[in-house]
Scaffold this active site. Structure first.
Site, PDB file in Angstrom:
ATOM      1  N   SER A  31      -4.241   5.378   8.202  1.00 21.65           N
ATOM      2  CA  SER A  31      -2.831   5.676   8.388  1.00 21.65           C
ATOM      3  C   SER A  31      -2.528   7.113   8.008  1.00 21.65           C
ATOM      4  CB  SER A  31      -2.038   4.723   7.496  1.00 21.65           C
ATOM      5  OG  SER A  31      -0.735   5.200   7.301  1.00 21.65           O
ATOM      6  N   TYR A  82      -0.554   1.072  -1.358  1.00 21.40           N
ATOM      7  CA  TYR A  82      -0.918   0.875   0.053  1.00 21.40           C
ATOM      8  C   TYR A  82      -1.790   2.039   0.539  1.00 21.40           C
ATOM      9  CZ  TYR A  82      -0.207   1.053   5.124  1.00 21.40           C
ATOM     10  OH  TYR A  82      -0.389   1.154   6.468  1.00 21.40           O
ATOM     11  N   LYS A  91      -6.023   2.492   1.671  1.00 21.62           N
ATOM     12  CA  LYS A  91      -6.509   3.154   2.894  1.00 21.62           C
ATOM     13  C   LYS A  91      -7.514   4.247   2.548  1.00 21.62           C
ATOM     14  CE  LYS A  91      -4.059   1.172   6.119  1.00 21.62           C
ATOM     15  NZ  LYS A  91      -4.734   0.121   6.872  1.00 21.62           N
TER      16      LYS A  91
HETATM   17  N1  LIG Z   1       2.390  -0.693  11.816  1.00 21.80           N
HETATM   18  C1  LIG Z   1       2.267   0.467  11.183  1.00 21.80           C
HETATM   19  O1  LIG Z   1       3.242   1.167  10.987  1.00 21.80           O
HETATM   20  C2  LIG Z   1       0.912   0.957  10.708  1.00 21.80           C
HETATM   21  C3  LIG Z   1       0.722   2.314  10.422  1.00 21.80           C
HETATM   22  C4  LIG Z   1      -0.529   2.746   9.953  1.00 21.80           C
HETATM   23  C5  LIG Z   1      -1.549   1.835   9.781  1.00 21.80           C
HETATM   24  N2  LIG Z   1      -1.341   0.529  10.068  1.00 21.80           N
HETATM   25  C6  LIG Z   1      -2.422  -0.408   9.862  1.00 21.80           C
HETATM   26  O2  LIG Z   1      -2.819  -1.034  11.058  1.00 21.80           O
HETATM   27  C7  LIG Z   1      -3.236  -2.365  10.769  1.00 21.80           C
HETATM   28  C8  LIG Z   1      -2.496  -3.323  11.618  1.00 21.80           C
HETATM   29  O3  LIG Z   1      -1.109  -3.169  11.379  1.00 21.80           O
HETATM   30  P1  LIG Z   1      -0.044  -4.093  12.081  1.00 21.80           P
HETATM   31  O4  LIG Z   1       1.207  -3.311  12.147  1.00 21.80           O
HETATM   32  O5  LIG Z   1      -0.608  -4.655  13.321  1.00 21.80           O
HETATM   33  O6  LIG Z   1       0.113  -5.220  10.944  1.00 21.80           O
HETATM   34  P2  LIG Z   1       0.249  -6.802  11.072  1.00 21.80           P
HETATM   35  O7  LIG Z   1       0.688  -7.339   9.738  1.00 21.80           O
HETATM   36  O8  LIG Z   1       1.068  -7.167  12.258  1.00 21.80           O
HETATM   37  O9  LIG Z   1      -1.262  -7.239  11.352  1.00 21.80           O
HETATM   38  C9  LIG Z   1      -2.231  -7.453  10.357  1.00 21.80           C
HETATM   39  C10 LIG Z   1      -2.869  -8.809  10.630  1.00 21.80           C
HETATM   40  O10 LIG Z   1      -3.885  -9.056   9.646  1.00 21.80           O
HETATM   41  C11 LIG Z   1      -3.796 -10.423   9.239  1.00 21.80           C
HETATM   42  N3  LIG Z   1      -4.399 -10.515   7.907  1.00 21.80           N
HETATM   43  C12 LIG Z   1      -3.945  -9.999   6.732  1.00 21.80           C
HETATM   44  N4  LIG Z   1      -4.797 -10.261   5.730  1.00 21.80           N
HETATM   45  C13 LIG Z   1      -5.837 -10.939   6.269  1.00 21.80           C
HETATM   46  C14 LIG Z   1      -7.043 -11.497   5.749  1.00 21.80           C
HETATM   47  N5  LIG Z   1      -7.355 -11.376   4.466  1.00 21.80           N
HETATM   48  N6  LIG Z   1      -7.866 -12.144   6.593  1.00 21.80           N
HETATM   49  C15 LIG Z   1      -7.558 -12.274   7.901  1.00 21.80           C
HETATM   50  N7  LIG Z   1      -6.444 -11.776   8.461  1.00 21.80           N
HETATM   51  C16 LIG Z   1      -5.587 -11.114   7.652  1.00 21.80           C
HETATM   52  C17 LIG Z   1      -2.313 -10.733   9.309  1.00 21.80           C
HETATM   53  O11 LIG Z   1      -2.067 -12.106   9.459  1.00 21.80           O
HETATM   54  C18 LIG Z   1      -1.869  -9.951  10.544  1.00 21.80           C
HETATM   55  O12 LIG Z   1      -1.974 -10.718  11.726  1.00 21.80           O
HETATM   56  C19 LIG Z   1      -2.969  -2.586   9.293  1.00 21.80           C
HETATM   57  O13 LIG Z   1      -4.173  -2.394   8.614  1.00 21.80           O
HETATM   58  C20 LIG Z   1      -1.988  -1.510   8.949  1.00 21.80           C
HETATM   59  O14 LIG Z   1      -2.114  -1.142   7.611  1.00 21.80           O
HETATM   60  C21 LIG Z   1      -0.135   0.091  10.530  1.00 21.80           C
HETATM   61  C1  LIG Z   2      -4.829  -3.163   4.201  1.00 21.18           C
HETATM   62  O1  LIG Z   2      -5.850  -2.974   5.139  1.00 21.18           O
HETATM   63  C2  LIG Z   2      -5.414  -3.071   6.470  1.00 21.18           C
HETATM   64  C3  LIG Z   2      -6.632  -3.074   7.352  1.00 21.18           C
HETATM   65  O2  LIG Z   2      -7.409  -2.013   7.119  1.00 21.18           O
HETATM   66  C4  LIG Z   2      -4.477  -1.915   6.741  1.00 21.18           C
HETATM   67  O3  LIG Z   2      -4.028  -1.933   8.070  1.00 21.18           O
HETATM   68  C5  LIG Z   2      -3.307  -2.049   5.812  1.00 21.18           C
HETATM   69  O4  LIG Z   2      -2.488  -0.948   6.001  1.00 21.18           O
HETATM   70  C6  LIG Z   2      -3.794  -2.098   4.391  1.00 21.18           C
HETATM   71  N1  LIG Z   2      -2.707  -2.340   3.535  1.00 21.18           N
HETATM   72  C7  LIG Z   2      -2.645  -1.776   2.382  1.00 21.18           C
HETATM   73  C8  LIG Z   2      -1.486  -2.148   1.578  1.00 21.18           C
HETATM   74  O5  LIG Z   2      -3.502  -1.006   2.028  1.00 21.18           O
END
Ligand SMILES: NC(=O)c1ccc[n+]([C@@H]2O[C@H](COP(=O)([O-])OP(=O)(O)OC[C@H]3O[C@@H](n4cnc5c(N)ncnc54)[C@H](O)[C@@H]3O)[C@@H](O)[C@H]2O)c1
Ligand SMILES: *[C@@H]1O[C@H](CO)[C@@H](O)[C@H](O)[C@H]1NC(C)=O
Ligand SMILES: *[C@@H]1O[C@H](CO)[C@@H](O)[C@H](O)[C@H]1NC(C)=O
Ligand SMILES: *[C@@H]1O[C@H](CO)[C@@H](O)[C@H](O)[C@H]1NC(C)=O
Ligand SMILES: *[C@@H]1O[C@H](CO)[C@@H](O)[C@H](O)[C@H]1NC(C)=O
Length: 375
Positions: free
Chosen positions: A155, A179, A183
């Site tokens: 991220s 968080y 990462k």
């Molecule tokens: N959306 C954002 O703004 C953003 C920005 C930067 C990075 N990210 C990263 O991208 C990734 C995906 O984000 P997203 O927005 O799709 O989030 P999201 O919460 O929609 O998706 C994450 C998925 O992981 C699953 N999950 C969580 N813990 C788990 C575990 N221990 N075992 C199996 N499944 C598990 C959840 O049920 C969910 O479906 C995350 O790692 C997030 O940190 C997201």
């Molecule tokens: C946890 O890890 C997931 C998968 O790498 C990432 O999308 C998410 O942002 C992380 N959350 C935190 C709190 O680090």
């Protein structure tokens, strides 16, 4: 002259992508996607299927619904057959082992994790435990089964409070909350794993602010609780779930005083993952990192105006003080991704808002709002 240059550039990108895709033997054919039922994961799975990959999803559905998987299957048409789903937690080593025994994976895309920044501050151990042990178990099982190609969702948060814009991949990294620290730690673990053994190839993708939904309005983000990010909040105001949007700070040194961020359409982000998988196959470097952003800065008020245009809804605003920890201006340098992944965001904020509203208006209660039949 400019449109011509852009056209030529796009055409070259298209050409170079299709040439590498034609060498079918170089492309990973079967991909494991952790967290594939979530927001970014579900869009990425759809694009993988349409690009011809066989895709296996593991998700514990902690923050998602299996409905997203059903809908991705439908959207993928005949390619829907190439998708399978396991409801399991990543920390469950036995299940992961079974999945790797039954299927030979060419690569893994790791999305699974908890991502609520506020909660990560209140419950740091939960976050460290879920996120770090999940990633470590995954890497161990991958190694044991000889699958050593990984794409990891990092991220823009790892840039902390960047002193300059745009953010370049080689900037100094820092964590400003638990968080961000998870990462950063996982990025470091990946770098160590790559230097320990030449066979490992890992791509770290640093996302900026994903918004929007599939143009069908069939899959999208399903915000739970009080959203931490701008657009899920705007979406909840537009459907009447919340009375007004709180804007944190209008005294920043920006065009209209509100903070500037880089918004990227989730469809572009999904394409970035497909590009990263293709890159894993041709690259001989161990661990590489790329920003995935639009490369453009947009203020909060500009984004709200674009959403009002797209939705025809008025978004009432409440101006509040700056939120502690927020940076003033953050947007991506996209040069490295353009050059090495041959990838560039195609959509602007008008399309992001159009698709976000299309999804939100069709699914005001997210995946809870309608029954999906299996036909
Ligand atoms: N959306 C954002 O703004 C953003 C920005 C930067 C990075 N990210 C990263 O991208 C990734 C995906 O984000 P997203 O927005 O799709 O989030 P999201 O919460 O929609 O998706 C994450 C998925 O992981 C699953 N999950 C969580 N813990 C788990 C575990 N221990 N075992 C199996 N499944 C598990 C959840 O049920 C969910 O479906 C995350 O790692 C997030 O940190 C997201
Ligand atoms: C946890 O890890 C997931 C998968 O790498 C990432 O999308 C998410 O942002 C992380 N959350 C935190 C709190 O680090
Ligand atoms: C994916 O689905 C298509 C259409 O059903 C099929 O032709 C193709 O062989 C499948 N690919 C894999 C890798 O199974
Ligand atoms: C669940 O997903 C929503 C929508 O993307 C997000 O706002 C929230 O932070 C997520 N919760 C957790 C615990 O990851
Ligand atoms: C505000 O931004 C402008 C241009 O981006 C810069 O020249 C100026 O020094 C900044 N002012 C302050 C007080 O930081």
């Amino acid at each position: 002259m400019l449109p011509l240059i852009i056209l030529t550039h796009r055409f070259l990108l298209f050409l170079s992508n299709s040439i590498s895709s034609e060498h079918g033997f170089m492309i990973p054919k079967t991909v494991l996607v952790t967290g594939g039922a979530g927001y970014i994961g579900s869009h990425t799975v759809l694009h993988l299927l349409l690009a011809g990959f066989k895709t296996v999803v593991i998700d514990n559905l902690h923050n998602s619904s299996q409905t997203s998987i059903l809908r991705v299957k439908k959207l993928a048409g005949e390619f829907g057959n190439n998708l399978s789903f396991h409801k399991a937690d990543l920390s469950d080593r036995d299940v992961l082992e079974q999945i790797f025994v039954s299927t030979k994976f060419d690569a893994v895309i790791h999305f699974a994790g908890l991502k609520a920044v506020g909660e990560s501050v209140r419950r740091p151990l939960l976050y460290y435990n879920n996120n770090l042990s999940g990633a470590i178990t995954l890497l161990e099982v991958m190694a044991a089964h000889g699958c050593k190609k990984l794409v990891f969702s990092s991220s823009a948060t790892v840039y902390g409070w960047p002193k300059e814009a745009p953010c370049k991949e080689e900037f100094h990294l820092s964590a400003v909350n638990p968080y961000g620290r998870t990462k950063l730690i996982i990025e470091e673990i990946c770098r160590d794993v790559c230097s320990s053994e030449q066979e490992w190839k890992i791509i770290l993708l640093r996302y900026f602010n994903p918004v929007g939904a599939h143009p069908s309005g069939y899959i999208g983000e399903d915000p739970q609780g009080v959203p931490n990010n701008l657009m899920p909040f705007v979406q909840q105001v537009a459907v009447g779930k919340r009375p007004a949007l709180t804007v944190f700070g209008n005294d920043y040194n920006t065009t209209d005083g509100t903070a500037v961020r880089d918004y990227i359409h989730v469809a572009d982000l999904a394409d970035g993952h497909v590009a990263a998988l293709l890159k894993l196959d041709e690259s001989n470097t161990g661990c590489e990192v790329y920003n995935l952003g639009s490369g453009k800065g947009t203020s909060v008020l500009e984004m709200v105006r674009a959403f009002e245009q797209a939705s025809g809804k008025k978004i009432p605003l409440v101006i509040a003080g700056r939120r502690p920890g927020d940076a003033e201006i953050v947007y991506a340098s996209t040069e490295k991704a353009e050059r090495e992944l041959k990838w560039k965001a195609k959509y602007g904020i008008d399309e992001m808002c159009r698709d976000q509203w299309n999804w939100a208006s069709k699914n005001p209660y997210g995946y809870g709002s309608q029954e999906d039949s299996t036909d």
